[in-house]
Design a protein around this motif. Structure first.
Motif, mmCIF file in Angstrom:
data_model
loop_
_atom_site.group_PDB
_atom_site.id
_atom_site.type_symbol
_atom_site.label_atom_id
_atom_site.label_comp_id
_atom_site.label_asym_id
_atom_site.label_seq_id
_atom_site.Cartn_x
_atom_site.Cartn_y
_atom_site.Cartn_z
ATOM 1 N N LEU A 1 1.608 2.725 -1.397
ATOM 2 C CA LEU A 1 2.905 3.278 -1.106
ATOM 3 C C LEU A 1 2.990 4.640 -1.351
ATOM 4 O O LEU A 1 3.773 5.517 -0.450
ATOM 5 C CB LEU A 1 4.117 2.729 -2.044
ATOM 6 N N ALA A 2 2.476 5.364 -2.335
ATOM 7 C CA ALA A 2 2.384 6.914 -2.567
ATOM 8 C C ALA A 2 1.768 7.453 -1.403
ATOM 9 O O ALA A 2 2.165 8.463 -0.964
ATOM 10 C CB ALA A 2 1.685 7.315 -3.823
ATOM 11 N N LEU A 3 0.621 7.208 -0.713
ATOM 12 C CA LEU A 3 -0.104 7.691 0.295
ATOM 13 C C LEU A 3 0.823 7.574 1.510
ATOM 14 O O LEU A 3 0.766 8.561 2.377
ATOM 15 C CB LEU A 3 -1.344 7.042 0.778
ATOM 16 N N ALA B 1 8.268 12.204 2.697
ATOM 17 C CA ALA B 1 9.039 13.065 1.722
ATOM 18 C C ALA B 1 9.026 14.547 1.950
ATOM 19 O O ALA B 1 9.928 15.369 2.051
ATOM 20 C CB ALA B 1 9.048 12.481 0.323
ATOM 21 N N LEU C 1 1.085 0.499 -5.719
ATOM 22 C CA LEU C 1 1.723 1.782 -5.906
ATOM 23 C C LEU C 1 1.108 2.896 -5.219
ATOM 24 O O LEU C 1 1.533 3.874 -4.812
ATOM 25 C CB LEU C 1 1.886 2.092 -7.287
ATOM 26 N N PHE C 2 -0.436 3.038 -5.368
ATOM 27 C CA PHE C 2 -1.108 3.896 -4.869
ATOM 28 C C PHE C 2 -1.128 3.979 -3.250
ATOM 29 O O PHE C 2 -0.992 4.877 -2.466
ATOM 30 C CB PHE C 2 -2.738 3.816 -5.226
ATOM 31 N N MET D 1 4.502 7.315 1.221
ATOM 32 C CA MET D 1 5.862 7.992 1.338
ATOM 33 C C MET D 1 5.613 9.727 0.742
ATOM 34 O O MET D 1 6.517 10.294 1.527
ATOM 35 C CB MET D 1 6.451 7.368 -0.001
ATOM 36 N N ILE D 2 4.545 10.177 0.209
ATOM 37 C CA ILE D 2 4.565 11.290 -0.024
ATOM 38 C C ILE D 2 4.541 12.234 1.324
ATOM 39 O O ILE D 2 5.397 13.396 1.307
ATOM 40 C CB ILE D 2 3.251 11.654 -0.848
#
Length: 505
Positions: free
Chosen positions: A466-468, A474, A463-464, A470-471
């Motif tokens: 993917l956050a790096l 977005a 998850l970490f 996708m953020i």
């Protein structure tokens, strides 16, 4: 309000006391953010040592576990369990295979002091005749030539050379001392080192372990390899070129060797996981120092695959110092006048040595790791087992590819254990051993809670990542309005995001 990292905190001075090899002490002050290299350089400068890569600083934590001070890390972080003033011990970390290659006399003098301590504290055992000859060199280096007027009967008993010193041994030392006429202290010390380098127990760093019969053994790190020591004698061992790699899992230390064109694994059970990790780190350092030709050979190969165990559980350690060949090459470049050596006389005692107590055989820098001695330093009469049979007791098929960190030792001690060693209770081996026990390694399946725990950590890690990814995308997507797309900030940020994925704007 306390400000972390403020100048007032960084300028705070801490004091440590360093015990030297001649039993004197020096005081060193260091700042809060100082690394071990600062303290070590201060000690070497005080001793006027240039060949300092043979030496190190050792300390004992609150659990009586020994550690070598890591010169690349903060002193306070390594000794956080201790209270100031800190206590350090300046000791030889890597014994020279041949002390004659040591360039400067002042360095050889420090080796002489260290080996003299090894004999006194029972870590270097030898035959009666060898011990008498070494004792004569020690007396010659301190007193000089024998003088009948000054050296009356019983003068050797003033020196503490061995833990249990008999009158017969003292007379033998005095006889040999009379034959060493004309040897200056430097010559006597050099002859002492030439004699001691050929002994099996030269340069041994003992680490206690036990076999399946609850017999006390020691794994000794030496310049030639790892020795298996029993009753103060080397009964077997492995040479450094023979050892492929070392590892550990909980309380079990593993050695993988190349034996008869096949890989053989051996497991040894140590008192606790901290002692096991300390032995593993020392083994990595010793093998790299004595076997590698240069620092390029020490760098480990990068692994492309990722796993939760490698990311969260595994210890990462590599030796970053110079090798023995590099130390010798650098020593040959030293060109300075021979520094003056201040030889400190040893502590004298009464003429007749009283029977030693258990406390007399304890070294402050090694804790309880004093090898057992045989009476009068004669060879033990016990049968010496066949080394091949002795090693077969420790052979196992299990070998952890990467060492498990000590923090996970509570789990790993249950998942991989050597069956031929009795499980420890309160750091002591049980007295009863089952006679028909197979000599394999117990492979206990991991618990369900353990599997879920590491699976959850891997899920958080994904998850970490993917956050790096996708953020930033977005942010660009939500701010794509006309009045923002015309701004310079948006264009620069969008260009950086899309170029990182290989797209051109």
């Amino acid at each position: 309000m306390l400000k972390i990292g403020s100048k007032s905190n960084l300028d705070t001075e801490y004091v440590c006391k360093i015990s030297l090899l001649d039993d004197t002490e020096m005081t060193c002050e260091f700042r809060r953010d100082a690394k071990g290299q600062v303290v070590f350089d201060t000690v070497c400068k005080s001793l006027d040592l240039l060949e300092k890569d043979y030496f190190g600083l050792r300390f004992v934590d609150d659990s009586k576990q020994r550690h070598w001070l890591d010169l690349g890390k903060s002193v306070l972080k390594q000794m956080k369990s201790l209270k100031p003033p800190f206590k350090l011990f300046f000791r030889v970390k890597f014994y020279a295979v041949d002390p004659s290659v040591v360039h400067e006399e002042i360095t050889r003098y420090q080796f002489f002091l260290q080996i003299k301590r090894d004999i006194l504290h029972g870590r270097l055992l030898c035959s009666y005749n060898e011990l008498a000859e070494l004792g004569a060199y020690i007396v010659q280096a301190e007193l000089g030539d024998f003088d009948a007027d000054d050296n009356d009967q019983g003068y050797v008993s003033e020196f503490r050379i061995v833990p249990k010193q008999s009158e017969k041994l003292e007379k033998k030392i005095a006889e040999i001392h009379k034959q060493l006429v004309g040897q200056y202290p430097s010559v006597a010390e050099k002859n002492f080192l030439s004699k001691v380098k050929a002994l099996d127990m030269y340069g041994v760093d003992p680490h206690p372990c036990k076999d399946q019969d609850n017999v006390q053994l020691y794994l000794g790190l030496t310049p030639s390899g790892i020795a298996i020591i029993r009753d103060g004698k080397k009964v077997s061992g492995f040479d450094w070129p023979q050892i492929i790699k070392c590892s550990y899992d909980g309380k079990v230390f593993y050695i993988q060797v190349l034996k008869e064109e096949r890989k053989a694994n051996y497991g040894f059970r140590l008192p606790d996981p901290l002692a096991c990790k300390h032995l593993w780190k020392c083994s990595v350092e010793h093998q790299a120092f004595y076997c590698s030709q240069s620092q390029k050979e020490i760098k480990p190969r990068r692994r492309s695959s990722l796993s939760p165990q490698r990311l969260f559980r595994r210890s990462k350690y590599k030796y970053s110092g110079p090798t023995q060949d590099e130390v010798i090459a650098e020593s040959e470049k030293i060109s300075r006048p021979e520094p003056e050596i201040k030889r400190t006389p040893s502590i004298r005692i009464s003429r007749r040595l009283k029977p030693p107590t258990a406390a007399d055989n304890r070294s402050e820098s090694t804790g309880d790791l004093v090898l057992p001695t045989t009476p009068n330093y004669k060879k033990s009469t016990s049968d010496n087992p066949d080394p091949a049979v002795d090693l077969s007791k420790f052979e196992t098929k299990h070998f952890p590819e990467v060492p498990v960190s000590v923090e996970d030792s509570a789990v790993s001690a249950e998942s991989a254990d050597v069956i031929d060693a009795e499980p420890m209770k309160n750091n002591n081996m049980a007295n009863n051993v089952s006679p028909g026990r197979p000599k394999t390694v117990a492979q206990t399946p991991p618990k369900q809670a353990e599997v879920e725990y590491y699976g959850f950590k891997m899920f958080i890690f994904i998850l970490f990542i993917l956050a790096l990814i996708m953020i930033p995308i977005a942010i660009v997507w939500e701010t794509r309005k006309t009045y923002l797309r015309t701004t310079t900030v948006y264009k620069s940020f969008a260009r950086w995001v899309f170029r990182s994925f290989g797209y051109r704007l």
